[in-house]
Design a protein around this motif. Structure first.
Motif, PDB file in Angstrom:
ATOM      1  N   ILE A   1      -6.076  -3.970  -2.645  1.00 23.05           N
ATOM      2  CA  ILE A   1      -6.739  -4.479  -1.634  1.00 23.05           C
ATOM      3  C   ILE A   1      -7.855  -3.526  -1.350  1.00 23.05           C
ATOM      4  O   ILE A   1      -9.008  -3.855  -1.313  1.00 23.05           O
ATOM      5  N   SER A   2      -7.538  -2.420  -1.267  1.00 22.80           N
ATOM      6  CA  SER A   2      -8.871  -1.160  -0.685  1.00 22.80           C
ATOM      7  C   SER A   2      -9.679  -0.761  -1.958  1.00 22.80           C
ATOM      8  O   SER A   2     -10.802  -0.660  -1.605  1.00 22.80           O
ATOM      9  N   HIS A   3      -9.127  -0.724  -3.010  1.00 21.09           N
ATOM     10  CA  HIS A   3     -10.045  -0.315  -4.204  1.00 21.09           C
ATOM     11  C   HIS A   3      -9.724  -1.442  -5.500  1.00 21.09           C
ATOM     12  O   HIS A   3      -9.174  -0.984  -6.422  1.00 21.09           O
ATOM     13  N   THR A   4     -10.139  -2.574  -5.022  1.00 19.40           N
ATOM     14  CA  THR A   4      -9.939  -3.780  -5.982  1.00 19.40           C
ATOM     15  C   THR A   4     -10.439  -3.548  -7.239  1.00 19.40           C
ATOM     16  O   THR A   4      -9.644  -3.545  -8.488  1.00 19.40           O
TER      17      THR A   4
ATOM     18  N   ARG B   1       2.213  -3.018  12.963  1.00 15.88           N
ATOM     19  CA  ARG B   1       2.394  -1.458  12.761  1.00 15.88           C
ATOM     20  C   ARG B   1       2.718  -1.036  11.570  1.00 15.88           C
ATOM     21  O   ARG B   1       2.128  -0.068  11.093  1.00 15.88           O
ATOM     22  N   PHE B   2       3.523  -1.766  10.714  1.00 12.50           N
ATOM     23  CA  PHE B   2       3.827  -1.539   9.500  1.00 12.50           C
ATOM     24  C   PHE B   2       2.669  -1.479   8.668  1.00 12.50           C
ATOM     25  O   PHE B   2       2.463  -0.755   7.774  1.00 12.50           O
ATOM     26  N   LEU B   3       1.962  -2.663   9.094  1.00 15.53           N
ATOM     27  CA  LEU B   3       0.344  -2.699   7.999  1.00 15.53           C
ATOM     28  C   LEU B   3      -0.353  -1.431   8.162  1.00 15.53           C
ATOM     29  O   LEU B   3      -1.319  -1.104   7.456  1.00 15.53           O
ATOM     30  N   ALA B   4      -0.316  -1.186   9.677  1.00 12.00           N
ATOM     31  CA  ALA B   4      -1.435  -0.259   9.755  1.00 12.00           C
ATOM     32  C   ALA B   4      -0.995   1.137   9.172  1.00 12.00           C
ATOM     33  O   ALA B   4      -1.817   2.128   8.628  1.00 12.00           O
ATOM     34  N   ILE B   5       0.389   1.565   8.884  1.00 10.24           N
ATOM     35  CA  ILE B   5       0.869   2.525   8.084  1.00 10.24           C
ATOM     36  C   ILE B   5       0.641   2.374   6.753  1.00 10.24           C
ATOM     37  O   ILE B   5       0.074   3.334   6.011  1.00 10.24           O
ATOM     38  N   GLN B   6       0.650   1.303   6.000  1.00 12.29           N
ATOM     39  CA  GLN B   6       0.387   1.082   4.771  1.00 12.29           C
ATOM     40  C   GLN B   6      -1.169   1.455   4.520  1.00 12.29           C
ATOM     41  O   GLN B   6      -1.480   1.964   3.477  1.00 12.29           O
ATOM     42  N   ALA B   7      -2.160   1.159   5.649  1.00 13.13           N
ATOM     43  CA  ALA B   7      -3.589   1.333   5.112  1.00 13.13           C
ATOM     44  C   ALA B   7      -3.869   2.743   5.592  1.00 13.13           C
ATOM     45  O   ALA B   7      -5.126   3.259   5.330  1.00 13.13           O
ATOM     46  N   MET B   8      -2.854   3.330   6.155  1.00 10.67           N
ATOM     47  CA  MET B   8      -3.491   5.028   6.689  1.00 10.67           C
ATOM     48  C   MET B   8      -3.890   5.802   5.570  1.00 10.67           C
ATOM     49  O   MET B   8      -3.307   5.895   4.594  1.00 10.67           O
TER      50      MET B   8
ATOM     51  N   LYS C   1      -9.176  -0.194   8.503  1.00  5.48           N
ATOM     52  CA  LYS C   1      -9.394  -1.239   9.228  1.00  5.48           C
ATOM     53  C   LYS C   1      -9.340  -2.669   8.710  1.00  5.48           C
ATOM     54  O   LYS C   1      -8.922  -3.746   8.865  1.00  5.48           O
ATOM     55  N   ALA C   2     -10.353  -2.425   7.677  1.00  6.40           N
ATOM     56  CA  ALA C   2     -10.834  -3.784   6.712  1.00  6.40           C
ATOM     57  C   ALA C   2      -9.547  -4.205   5.967  1.00  6.40           C
ATOM     58  O   ALA C   2      -9.229  -5.337   5.863  1.00  6.40           O
TER      59      ALA C   2
END
Length: 262
Positions: free
Chosen positions: A242-245, A144-151, A157-158
């Motif tokens: 991670i999202s915008h390497t 759940r914490f990881l999900a908040i990080q990517a929100m 999801k990736a």
């Protein structure tokens, strides 16, 4: 009292030390590791209680002892980069062991994580809920914490999948470290000390971050001296590396590598 830690170093060049965030381990840097190792001698540190150091718990488990444990293994004149909780530890090290830190890079982190009347941050109820849920279901709470990080990120999801796959090779974090880590996030406040830092400090924030609001940018520009610089990634959330390497690495190399090698 600090504790002995296992670390791993790879690559060649100026010394760069990476500190990860809560609930994960140094495997989280895997997406940018190869690129960094082309330019730096990179030391990967699992914080006490996490990853390969899951059995290495300082007593008491607090910010001062976390910082002392890591600083003990820090090469002199390192570039120290910390993400999230790791960024808080990095700030503490820079404040108390300044000769070891040539340059400080603070990624999606804050001097004070918990929201208050005069400060943007995480709602206190969120951190309290995570603390209570940890005891009931450790893996689901971290998920759940990881999900908040990517929100907020277009690739949420990736991003979560990439973080999970990067950290799963190492042992699961110790629950005592996870609980104490949340307490540190609830209580730490280094705002009053930040202006005393003399080394260059570069903040890297995500505009869509729900844990470290991008409003921190205003605070840095208005209240901290000129040795602090900020980049806000317009489409990133809590894990821009991670999202915008590509954008992250371009900014990192421009502001960190080039000036470090001068």
């Amino acid at each position: 009292m600090y504790t002995t830690l296992k670390t791993r170093t790879a690559g060649s060049g100026p010394s760069l030390v990476l500190l990860h965030g809560w609930g994960v381990n140094s495997g989280v840097w895997q997406p940018i590791a190869a690129q960094l190792e082309q330019h730096f001698s990179v030391t990967y540190v699992d914080l006490p209680g996490f990853g390969e150091n899951f059995q290495a718990l300082p007593e008491p488990y607090n910010l001062a002892n976390l910082a002392a444990s890591v600083a003990n293994f820090l090469p002199e004149n390192s570039v120290l980069a910390g993400w999230s909780l790791g960024g808080l530890v990095a700030q503490q090290i820079a404040l108390h062991e300044p000769t070891k830190v040539q340059r400080l890079v603070l990624i999606a982190t804050s001097p004070k994580f918990q929201k208050s009347d005069d400060w943007p941050g995480i709602e206190p109820t969120i951190l309290q809920a995570f603390s209570q849920q940890l005891v009931k279901n450790l893996s689901k709470t971290i998920e759940r914490f990881l999900a908040i990080q990517a929100m907020g990120s277009d690739s949420a999801k990736a991003d979560i999948k990439k973080i999970k796959s990067s950290i799963e090779a190492s042992p699961q974090a110790d629950i005592a470290a996870l609980t104490a880590g949340l307490t540190i996030l609830e209580q730490a406040d280094l705002r009053a000390e930040l202006a005393s830092l003399s080394m260059p400090v570069h903040w890297m924030l995500g505009r869509l971050d729900s844990l470290v609001p991008a409003k921190l940018n205003e605070y840095v520009q208005q209240h901290l001296p000129p040795n602090h610089s900020v980049t806000v990634f317009p489409h990133a959330s809590h894990a821009p590396f991670i999202s915008h390497t590509e954008h992250f690495m371009a900014d990192f190399m421009t502001t960190v590598k080039e000036s470090t090698l001068k």
